[in-house]
Design a protein around this motif. Structure first.
Motif, PDB file in Angstrom:
ATOM      1  N   GLU A   2      30.804  37.475  27.430  1.00  0.00           N
ATOM      2  CA  GLU A   2      31.276  36.087  27.347  1.00  0.00           C
ATOM      3  C   GLU A   2      32.733  36.101  26.559  1.00  0.00           C
ATOM      4  O   GLU A   2      32.779  36.752  25.543  1.00  0.00           O
ATOM      5  CB  GLU A   2      30.548  35.283  26.553  1.00  0.00           C
ATOM      6  N   TYR A   3      33.747  35.384  26.953  1.00  0.00           N
ATOM      7  CA  TYR A   3      34.963  35.488  26.575  1.00  0.00           C
ATOM      8  C   TYR A   3      35.734  34.042  26.874  1.00  0.00           C
ATOM      9  O   TYR A   3      35.181  33.395  27.821  1.00  0.00           O
ATOM     10  CB  TYR A   3      35.914  36.586  26.776  1.00  0.00           C
ATOM     11  N   ARG A   4      36.462  33.618  26.058  1.00  0.00           N
ATOM     12  CA  ARG A   4      37.101  32.358  26.219  1.00  0.00           C
ATOM     13  C   ARG A   4      38.729  32.705  26.173  1.00  0.00           C
ATOM     14  O   ARG A   4      39.171  33.696  25.531  1.00  0.00           O
ATOM     15  CB  ARG A   4      36.848  31.243  25.492  1.00  0.00           C
ATOM     16  N   LEU A   5      39.291  31.802  27.081  1.00  0.00           N
ATOM     17  CA  LEU A   5      40.937  31.822  26.927  1.00  0.00           C
ATOM     18  C   LEU A   5      41.327  30.657  26.001  1.00  0.00           C
ATOM     19  O   LEU A   5      40.896  29.690  26.067  1.00  0.00           O
ATOM     20  CB  LEU A   5      41.562  31.645  28.300  1.00  0.00           C
ATOM     21  N   VAL A   6      42.105  31.190  25.028  1.00  0.00           N
ATOM     22  CA  VAL A   6      43.005  30.358  24.157  1.00  0.00           C
ATOM     23  C   VAL A   6      44.495  30.272  24.444  1.00  0.00           C
ATOM     24  O   VAL A   6      45.008  31.465  24.531  1.00  0.00           O
ATOM     25  CB  VAL A   6      42.549  30.503  22.622  1.00  0.00           C
ATOM     26  N   VAL A  47      39.137  35.846  23.818  1.00  0.00           N
ATOM     27  CA  VAL A  47      38.583  36.107  22.895  1.00  0.00           C
ATOM     28  C   VAL A  47      36.952  36.303  23.173  1.00  0.00           C
ATOM     29  O   VAL A  47      36.600  35.652  23.809  1.00  0.00           O
ATOM     30  CB  VAL A  47      38.665  34.926  21.821  1.00  0.00           C
ATOM     31  N   GLU A  48      36.598  37.202  22.542  1.00  0.00           N
ATOM     32  CA  GLU A  48      35.060  37.576  22.707  1.00  0.00           C
ATOM     33  C   GLU A  48      34.429  37.786  21.345  1.00  0.00           C
ATOM     34  O   GLU A  48      34.917  38.603  20.614  1.00  0.00           O
ATOM     35  CB  GLU A  48      34.841  38.894  23.383  1.00  0.00           C
ATOM     36  N   ASP A  70      53.825  41.800  28.002  1.00  0.00           N
ATOM     37  CA  ASP A  70      52.800  42.501  27.479  1.00  0.00           C
ATOM     38  C   ASP A  70      51.299  41.784  27.667  1.00  0.00           C
ATOM     39  O   ASP A  70      50.508  41.322  26.753  1.00  0.00           O
ATOM     40  CB  ASP A  70      53.062  41.849  25.733  1.00  0.00           C
ATOM     41  N   LEU A  71      50.953  41.816  29.101  1.00  0.00           N
ATOM     42  CA  LEU A  71      49.594  41.329  29.483  1.00  0.00           C
ATOM     43  C   LEU A  71      49.000  42.690  29.343  1.00  0.00           C
ATOM     44  O   LEU A  71      49.160  43.613  29.858  1.00  0.00           O
ATOM     45  CB  LEU A  71      49.579  40.998  30.942  1.00  0.00           C
ATOM     46  N   ALA A  72      48.006  42.644  28.436  1.00  0.00           N
ATOM     47  CA  ALA A  72      47.268  43.750  28.088  1.00  0.00           C
ATOM     48  C   ALA A  72      45.432  43.394  27.850  1.00  0.00           C
ATOM     49  O   ALA A  72      45.528  42.198  27.045  1.00  0.00           O
ATOM     50  CB  ALA A  72      47.706  44.488  26.784  1.00  0.00           C
ATOM     51  N   VAL A  73      44.859  44.215  28.346  1.00  0.00           N
ATOM     52  CA  VAL A  73      43.350  43.901  28.100  1.00  0.00           C
ATOM     53  C   VAL A  73      42.853  45.495  27.337  1.00  0.00           C
ATOM     54  O   VAL A  73      42.923  46.487  28.071  1.00  0.00           O
ATOM     55  CB  VAL A  73      42.545  43.700  29.278  1.00  0.00           C
ATOM     56  N   ARG A  74      42.146  45.361  26.378  1.00  0.00           N
ATOM     57  CA  ARG A  74      41.348  46.668  25.709  1.00  0.00           C
ATOM     58  C   ARG A  74      40.630  47.238  27.018  1.00  0.00           C
ATOM     59  O   ARG A  74      39.938  46.726  27.787  1.00  0.00           O
ATOM     60  CB  ARG A  74      40.184  46.270  24.759  1.00  0.00           C
ATOM     61  N   PRO A  75      40.906  48.575  26.785  1.00  0.00           N
ATOM     62  CA  PRO A  75      40.277  49.424  28.068  1.00  0.00           C
ATOM     63  C   PRO A  75      38.720  48.995  28.306  1.00  0.00           C
ATOM     64  O   PRO A  75      38.510  49.021  29.423  1.00  0.00           O
ATOM     65  CB  PRO A  75      40.462  50.928  27.445  1.00  0.00           C
ATOM     66  N   GLU A  76      37.825  48.918  27.269  1.00  0.00           N
ATOM     67  CA  GLU A  76      36.516  48.942  27.574  1.00  0.00           C
ATOM     68  C   GLU A  76      36.338  47.500  28.433  1.00  0.00           C
ATOM     69  O   GLU A  76      34.976  47.076  28.679  1.00  0.00           O
ATOM     70  CB  GLU A  76      35.720  49.065  26.324  1.00  0.00           C
ATOM     71  N   ARG A  77      37.260  46.539  28.403  1.00  0.00           N
ATOM     72  CA  ARG A  77      36.973  45.270  29.097  1.00  0.00           C
ATOM     73  C   ARG A  77      37.945  45.034  30.458  1.00  0.00           C
ATOM     74  O   ARG A  77      38.081  43.992  31.014  1.00  0.00           O
ATOM     75  CB  ARG A  77      37.483  44.080  27.973  1.00  0.00           C
ATOM     76  N   ARG A  79      39.141  45.477  34.191  1.00  0.00           N
ATOM     77  CA  ARG A  79      38.389  45.578  35.577  1.00  0.00           C
ATOM     78  C   ARG A  79      37.210  44.407  35.521  1.00  0.00           C
ATOM     79  O   ARG A  79      36.136  44.757  36.211  1.00  0.00           O
ATOM     80  CB  ARG A  79      37.965  46.942  36.067  1.00  0.00           C
ATOM     81  N   ARG A  80      37.180  43.622  34.601  1.00  0.00           N
ATOM     82  CA  ARG A  80      36.344  42.568  34.623  1.00  0.00           C
ATOM     83  C   ARG A  80      36.766  40.913  34.709  1.00  0.00           C
ATOM     84  O   ARG A  80      36.206  40.113  34.492  1.00  0.00           O
ATOM     85  CB  ARG A  80      35.468  42.859  33.518  1.00  0.00           C
ATOM     86  N   GLY A  81      37.959  40.956  35.229  1.00  0.00           N
ATOM     87  CA  GLY A  81      38.613  39.679  35.316  1.00  0.00           C
ATOM     88  C   GLY A  81      39.605  39.305  34.239  1.00  0.00           C
ATOM     89  O   GLY A  81      39.854  37.820  34.354  1.00  0.00           O
ATOM     90  N   VAL A  82      39.321  39.721  32.795  1.00  0.00           N
ATOM     91  CA  VAL A  82      40.134  39.396  32.051  1.00  0.00           C
ATOM     92  C   VAL A  82      41.593  39.386  32.192  1.00  0.00           C
ATOM     93  O   VAL A  82      42.260  38.037  31.918  1.00  0.00           O
ATOM     94  CB  VAL A  82      39.555  40.134  30.722  1.00  0.00           C
ATOM     95  N   GLY A  83      42.190  40.095  32.718  1.00  0.00           N
ATOM     96  CA  GLY A  83      43.651  40.311  32.799  1.00  0.00           C
ATOM     97  C   GLY A  83      44.042  39.013  33.993  1.00  0.00           C
ATOM     98  O   GLY A  83      44.962  38.649  33.738  1.00  0.00           O
ATOM     99  N   ALA A  84      43.242  38.984  34.910  1.00  0.00           N
ATOM    100  CA  ALA A  84      43.486  38.084  36.088  1.00  0.00           C
ATOM    101  C   ALA A  84      43.293  36.624  35.442  1.00  0.00           C
ATOM    102  O   ALA A  84      44.169  35.763  35.834  1.00  0.00           O
ATOM    103  CB  ALA A  84      42.503  38.262  37.268  1.00  0.00           C
ATOM    104  N   ALA A  85      42.430  36.238  34.435  1.00  0.00           N
ATOM    105  CA  ALA A  85      42.195  35.134  33.971  1.00  0.00           C
ATOM    106  C   ALA A  85      43.342  34.951  33.119  1.00  0.00           C
ATOM    107  O   ALA A  85      43.898  33.717  33.021  1.00  0.00           O
ATOM    108  CB  ALA A  85      40.836  35.236  33.025  1.00  0.00           C
ATOM    109  N   ILE A  86      43.762  35.575  32.200  1.00  0.00           N
ATOM    110  CA  ILE A  86      45.095  35.645  31.344  1.00  0.00           C
ATOM    111  C   ILE A  86      46.322  35.196  32.217  1.00  0.00           C
ATOM    112  O   ILE A  86      47.111  34.325  31.989  1.00  0.00           O
ATOM    113  CB  ILE A  86      45.422  36.783  30.332  1.00  0.00           C
ATOM    114  N   LEU A  87      46.700  36.040  33.592  1.00  0.00           N
ATOM    115  CA  LEU A  87      47.750  35.775  34.161  1.00  0.00           C
ATOM    116  C   LEU A  87      47.506  34.480  34.887  1.00  0.00           C
ATOM    117  O   LEU A  87      48.438  33.659  35.020  1.00  0.00           O
ATOM    118  CB  LEU A  87      47.773  36.797  35.254  1.00  0.00           C
ATOM    119  N   GLY A  88      46.584  34.185  35.292  1.00  0.00           N
ATOM    120  CA  GLY A  88      46.126  32.931  35.816  1.00  0.00           C
ATOM    121  C   GLY A  88      46.449  31.777  34.977  1.00  0.00           C
ATOM    122  O   GLY A  88      47.179  30.933  35.430  1.00  0.00           O
TER     123      GLY A  88
END
Length: 145
Positions: A2-6, A47-48, A70-77, A79-88
């Protein structure tokens, strides 16, 4: 997960934590990070719980030119759609302000190329991206020399 975009810029500490996690420790002058973040047009953090797991920001003139930065996602997170969500979310922000001829640029590395292609970014044969990385000194041998 579960994460949210801010819609906000990361703090300096969040920026350093995420970019260090993806191996960008040599990419920045730590002393310049506060000013760089302050000059950004917009930012999004994922944010998780209470932990920032991804960041992205926009720089540019806010009228014609925008650069995804600087679009970056922690390695353990990854390939789960987080980067695409931020980019969107960053794309939505640009779309609300874009002119008919808005230019959005970025630099992609490694596997991130596929993500950007899904959003319509492409290499253009009639343009070549160029850049310099410091330390910055005025060029020698250019016009007027």
């Amino acid at each position: 997960m579960e994460y949210r975009l801010v819609d906000r810029l990361p703090t300096v500490e969040e920026f350093v934590a995420v970019t260090s996690a993806v191996g960008w420790t040599d990419a920045y002058d730590p002393a310049a990070i506060p000013a760089s973040l302050a000059a950004s047009l917009h930012g999004v953090v994922a944010v998780e719980g209470n932990r920032v797991i991804g960041i992205g920001r926009l720089v540019g003139d806010g009228a014609i030119y925008y650069y995804l930065q600087d679009l970056a996602v922690r390695p353990e997170r990854q390939r789960r759609g987080v980067g695409a969500a931020i980019l969107g979310r960053l794309e939505e922000w640009i779309a609300a302000r874009a002119s008919p001829r808005t230019f959005v640029g970025l630099f992609a590395a490694g596997e991130s190329v596929g993500l950007y292609r899904r959003f319509g970014y492409a290499v253009h044969d009639d343009m070549t991206g160029m850049f310099r990385v410091g330390p910055y000194r005025p060029p020698h041998g250019g016009p007027g020399h």
